[in-house]
Design a protein around this motif. Structure first.
Motif, mmCIF file in Angstrom:
data_model
loop_
_atom_site.group_PDB
_atom_site.id
_atom_site.type_symbol
_atom_site.label_atom_id
_atom_site.label_comp_id
_atom_site.label_asym_id
_atom_site.label_seq_id
_atom_site.Cartn_x
_atom_site.Cartn_y
_atom_site.Cartn_z
ATOM 1 N N GLY A 289 0.730 -1.173 0.054
ATOM 2 C CA GLY A 289 0.157 -0.056 -0.136
ATOM 3 C C GLY A 289 0.915 1.261 0.256
ATOM 4 N N TRP A 290 0.527 2.093 -0.979
ATOM 5 C CA TRP A 290 1.530 3.658 -0.597
ATOM 6 C C TRP A 290 -0.125 4.654 -1.387
ATOM 7 C CZ3 TRP A 290 2.629 -0.860 -3.779
ATOM 8 C CH2 TRP A 290 2.509 -0.527 -4.903
ATOM 9 N N ILE A 291 0.981 5.916 -1.416
ATOM 10 C CA ILE A 291 0.045 7.311 -1.640
ATOM 11 C C ILE A 291 0.986 7.717 -2.657
ATOM 12 C CG2 ILE A 291 -1.061 9.468 -1.137
ATOM 13 C CD1 ILE A 291 -2.108 8.063 0.818
ATOM 14 N N ARG A 292 0.816 7.934 -4.144
ATOM 15 C CA ARG A 292 1.377 8.809 -5.059
ATOM 16 C C ARG A 292 0.513 9.270 -5.764
ATOM 17 N NH1 ARG A 292 4.680 3.808 -6.991
ATOM 18 N NH2 ARG A 292 3.307 2.393 -7.500
ATOM 19 N N ASN A 293 0.709 10.516 -6.152
ATOM 20 C CA ASN A 293 -0.102 10.387 -8.076
ATOM 21 C C ASN A 293 -1.388 10.978 -6.994
ATOM 22 O OD1 ASN A 293 2.498 10.497 -9.015
ATOM 23 N ND2 ASN A 293 1.939 8.462 -10.463
ATOM 24 N N SER A 294 -1.822 11.421 -6.569
ATOM 25 C CA SER A 294 -3.318 11.603 -5.536
ATOM 26 C C SER A 294 -3.836 10.732 -5.614
ATOM 27 C CB SER A 294 -3.575 12.627 -6.883
ATOM 28 O OG SER A 294 -2.720 14.198 -6.733
ATOM 29 N N TYR A 295 -2.981 9.071 -5.350
ATOM 30 C CA TYR A 295 -4.385 8.300 -5.399
ATOM 31 C C TYR A 295 -3.069 7.325 -4.318
ATOM 32 C CZ TYR A 295 -7.292 9.429 -8.996
ATOM 33 O OH TYR A 295 -8.385 9.962 -9.979
ATOM 34 N N ALA A 296 -4.267 6.904 -3.255
ATOM 35 C CA ALA A 296 -4.448 5.865 -2.514
ATOM 36 C C ALA A 296 -4.032 4.569 -3.617
ATOM 37 C CB ALA A 296 -5.110 5.636 -1.234
ATOM 38 N N GLU A 297 -3.517 3.394 -3.491
ATOM 39 C CA GLU A 297 -3.193 2.289 -4.141
ATOM 40 C C GLU A 297 -2.405 0.884 -2.865
ATOM 41 O OE1 GLU A 297 -1.620 0.290 -7.605
ATOM 42 O OE2 GLU A 297 -1.151 2.275 -7.707
ATOM 43 N N VAL A 298 -3.711 0.000 -3.061
ATOM 44 C CA VAL A 298 -3.652 -1.176 -2.041
ATOM 45 C C VAL A 298 -3.820 -2.449 -2.877
ATOM 46 C CG1 VAL A 298 -4.681 -2.452 -0.479
ATOM 47 C CG2 VAL A 298 -4.143 -0.350 -0.346
ATOM 48 N N MET A 299 -2.385 -3.716 -2.702
ATOM 49 C CA MET A 299 -2.802 -4.389 -3.457
ATOM 50 C C MET A 299 -2.746 -5.512 -2.509
ATOM 51 S SD MET A 299 0.473 -4.446 -6.566
ATOM 52 C CE MET A 299 -0.106 -2.774 -7.766
ATOM 53 N N LEU A 300 -4.007 -6.871 -1.978
ATOM 54 C CA LEU A 300 -4.257 -7.480 -1.334
ATOM 55 C C LEU A 300 -4.321 -9.241 -1.989
ATOM 56 C CD1 LEU A 300 -6.776 -6.086 0.629
ATOM 57 C CD2 LEU A 300 -4.131 -6.512 1.313
ATOM 58 N N PRO A 301 -4.350 -10.265 -1.104
ATOM 59 C CA PRO A 301 -3.830 -11.527 -1.883
ATOM 60 C C PRO A 301 -5.830 -11.937 -1.973
ATOM 61 C CG PRO A 301 -2.967 -11.466 -0.288
ATOM 62 C CD PRO A 301 -2.729 -10.338 -0.139
ATOM 63 N N ILE A 302 -6.107 -12.718 -2.649
ATOM 64 C CA ILE A 302 -7.350 -13.148 -2.593
ATOM 65 C C ILE A 302 -7.355 -14.872 -2.107
ATOM 66 C CG2 ILE A 302 -9.692 -14.268 -3.149
ATOM 67 C CD1 ILE A 302 -9.016 -11.061 -5.802
ATOM 68 N N ARG A 303 -7.477 -15.147 -1.252
ATOM 69 C CA ARG A 303 -7.312 -16.961 -0.905
ATOM 70 C C ARG A 303 -8.642 -17.270 -0.421
ATOM 71 N NH1 ARG A 303 -2.201 -16.983 2.098
ATOM 72 N NH2 ARG A 303 -1.343 -14.857 1.988
ATOM 73 N N ASP A 304 -8.602 -18.511 -0.558
ATOM 74 C CA ASP A 304 -9.759 -19.204 -0.791
ATOM 75 C C ASP A 304 -9.888 -19.658 1.526
ATOM 76 O OD1 ASP A 304 -8.114 -21.668 -0.092
ATOM 77 O OD2 ASP A 304 -8.262 -22.251 -2.066
#
Length: 484
Positions: free
Chosen positions: A131-146
Motif C-alpha cells: 500500500g502507498w499514496i502517490r500521484n493523488s491516489y492511495a493504492e492497495v494490493m491484497l491477495p485473494i485467498r480461499d
C-alpha cells in the motif's frame, strides 16, 4: 544631546520583553501549527489507506467465496466493486491466478493480462499486502485467498486523495487563522504585561532623577513586585548612607573649622593684648610669644593629624605592604614611650606569646600602636599601669593595649573613633590631643584589613584589642564579614 543619542542606542526593557517573549510565542505557535498540519495530513493519509485496505479485504473475501464469478446474476459482486470504486473516486482491478484481469471497474483492461513486479510479489505470497499514496491516489494490493489459505488472485484497489486534500486545506486554513489570532492576543497580552512590569521601574527612575537633583530626604516607595521592592529598599538604604555621609562631612568641616579657628583666635587675642599694652616688658613679650608658639604647634599638630587621617583612609590609602617583625616594632615603640610613662610613674609592660611576622605597612602600623599606647599613658592615673600583649594564630595576630586609666563612659564608647570627638575636651587639650588619634588608628587598621574593639568601664580602665591578618590576600573576605 549626547545623552539622547546614548538612549537611542540602547533598547528599552519594555521593548526587549515584548520582542523576546513574542518571538518565543511565535516560535512555539509556528511549531505547534506546523505539527498540527503535518500530523493531520499524515493521519488523513493513513486513514485513507486503512479504509481502502478494509474495503479491499471485504471484497477479496466475497470474490474468493464466489470463485471469481463476478458477473454472475446469482450475486452482486460486480455492483459492489463498481460502487466501492465510485465512492472512493478510484479504480478496482481483480486479477486471477493466471494474471488475467477478471474485473476492471473502468473496463479499460477487462480480460487482458497484467504482469508487474508488485502484483507478482503479492501473488507469490512474498508480500502479504502492499500500500502507498502517490500521484493523488492511495493504492492497495491484497491477495485473494480461499478457505484453505491458498492464493487465488490479487485485488488492486485505488482511492482518490481529493477528499482528504480538501479536508487538509480546511485544517491548514483554520490552523493558520487560529495561530494568527493566538499571536495577536499574545502580542497584546505581552505588551500589556511588559508595560505593567516596567511601569514601576519608570516611576522609580523618575523619582531617582528627582532625588539626584539633591533631594536626599525623599525616598522611593517600597511597593510593586518583589524585585522592585528590594531595589527600592536597597536604594533607600544607599540614600540614607549618603545622607549620613553628607551630614558627617558637614559636621567634619564644621569641626575642622572650629579646631583650626581656636588656635588662630588665641594667637590673635595674645597679639592684640601685646599691641594694646604699650608698657609691656620683655618678660611679657616672652610669655605671650611662648603662648603663641604653643598655639602654632597645636595648629600644626591638627593639620598633620588631618593629613595622616586622609592618608590612612581605606579608600585613599596607599599601602606599602612588606614583611614586618611585629615583636621588634612594638619593642621600638616601647622604648620611645617609656620616658613619657616614667614622668607619671606608670608601669609599662609588654608580653609576647610568640614571634610574629606579618605583611603590613610598617609606618601606618607603627602609628596605630603608638597612638594606642600613648593614649593609655596620657589618660591614665598617676602610678598606674599599661600592659601590651601580642599573640597570633594561623591567620591573624592580636595586639592588646590595656590600662588602669579613667576609662570611657558607656555613652561615649560608640563615639571615641569619630573625628575630633573627645571624652573630656579640657583634659584632651591639656594633654595636647586633637581628637583625631583613634580615627587615624581605625582607618589604618581597616586599610590593613583588620578590626579594632574597645572594652572599657568608667573609672576602671580601658582595653583596646586589634586583630590584623598575617597575610593580606587571605583575610580580605573574612574581615569584611567580621565588620558586617
Amino acid at each position: 544631546m549626547d545623552e539622547k543619542k546614548r538612549e537611542k542606542k540602547h533598547i528599552s526593557m519594555r521593548t526587549f520583553l515584548v520582542i523576546t517573549v513574542f518571538l518565543v510565542i511565535l516560535l512555539v505557535t509556528a511549531g505547534t501549527a506546523i505539527g498540527i498540519i503535518v500530523f493531520s495530513g499524515q493521519t488523513a493519509r493513513d486513514k485513507l489507506l486503512d479504509e481502502t485496505e478494509e474495503h479491499a479485504e471485504r471484497l477479496a473475501d466475497q470474490i474468493a467465496l464466489h470463485r471469481f464469478r463476478i458477473e454472475s446474476p446469482e450475486n452482486t459482486l460486480a455492483a459492489d466493486l463498481d460502487e466501492t470504486a465510485f465512492l472512493a473516486g478510484g479504480r478496482i482491478l481483480v486479477i486471477d491466478r493466471n494474471y488475467r484481469i477478471v474485473k476492471d471497474t473502468f473496463s479499460f483492461q477487462q480480460e487482458s493480462y497484467i504482469v508487474s513486479e508488485n502484483i507478482m510479489t503479492v501473488m507469490t505470497g512474498e508480500q502479504e499486502r502492499l500500500g502507498w499514496i502517490r500521484n493523488s491516489y492511495a493504492e492497495v494490493m491484497l491477495p485473494i485467498r480461499d478457505s484453505s489459505n491458498q492464493i487465488l488472485g490479487v485485488i488492486v484497489s485505488t482511492a482518490s486523495t481529493r477528499s482528504i486534500e480538501q479536508q487538509h486545506k480546511i485544517i491548514v486554513r483554520n490552523t493558520l487563522l487560529l495561530s494568527g489570532a493566538v499571536l495577536l492576543v499574545a502580542f497584546l497580552a505581552v505588551s500589556l504585561v511588559a508595560r505593567l512590569t516596567v511601569r514601576g521601574l519608570r516611576d522609580m527612575n523618575r523619582k531617582i532623577a528627582h532625588i539626584s537633583e539633591g533631594n536626599l530626604d525623599e525616598k522611593l516607595p517600597e511597593s510593586g513586585f518583589k524585585e522592585t521592592r528590594y531595589l527600592a529598599q536597597n536604594y533607600n538604604a544607599v540614600i540614607a548612607q549618603l545622607a549620613d555621609i553628607d551630614s558627617t562631612r558637614q559636621e567634619f568641616v564644621s569641626d575642622v573649622s572650629h579646631e583650626l579657628k581656636t588656635p588662630i583666635t588665641s594667637m590673635k587675642v595674645l597679639a592684640e593684648s601685646l599691641l594694646q599694652n604699650e608698657n609691656a616688658s620683655t618678660e611679657d613679650y616672652r610669655e605671650f610669644m611662648t603662648d603663641i608658639v604653643d598655639e602654632i604647634d597645636r595648629e600644626t599638630k591638627i593639620i598633620n593629624d588631618l593629613l595622616a587621617l586622609v592618608k590612612t583612609d581605606k579608600q585613599n590609602a596607599v599601602m606599602n605592604f612588606a614583611e614586618v617583625d611585629i615583636n621588634q616594632l612594638i619593642d621600638v615603640i616601647m622604648r620611645r614611650v617609656t620616658p613619657i610613662a616614667k614622668k607619671r610613674n606608670i608601669e609599662l609592660t609588654y608580653e609576647s606569646y610568640r614571634s610574629v611576622k606579618a605583611e603590613a605597612d610598617e609606618v601606618k602600623l607603627s602609628l596605630v600602636i603608638s597612638n594606642l599606647v600613648e593614649n593609655a599613658i596620657k589618660y591614665n592615673v598617676d602610678n598606674g599601669w599599661v600592659r601590651i600583649t601580642l599573640n597570633a594564630d594561623h591567620k591573624y595576630y592580636y595586639i592588646k593595649v590595656a590600662d588602669s586609666g579613667v576609662g570611657i563612659p558607656e555613652d561615649a564608647k560608640d563615639k571615641v573613633f569619630e573625628r575630633f570627638y573627645r571624652v573630656s575636651k579640657d583634659r584632651s587639650r591639656d594633654t595636647g590631643g586633637t581628637g583625631l588619634g583613634l580615627a587615624i588608628a581605625r582607618s589604618s587598621i581597616h586599610a590593613h584589613g583588620g578590626t579594632i574593639k574597645l572594652y572599657s568601664e568608667s573609672g576602671k580602665g580601658t582595653t583596646f584589642t586589634v586583630r590584623l591578618p598575617l597575610k593580606q590576600e587571605a583575610s580580605e573576605q573574612d574581615t569584611t564579614e567580621d565588620e558586617a
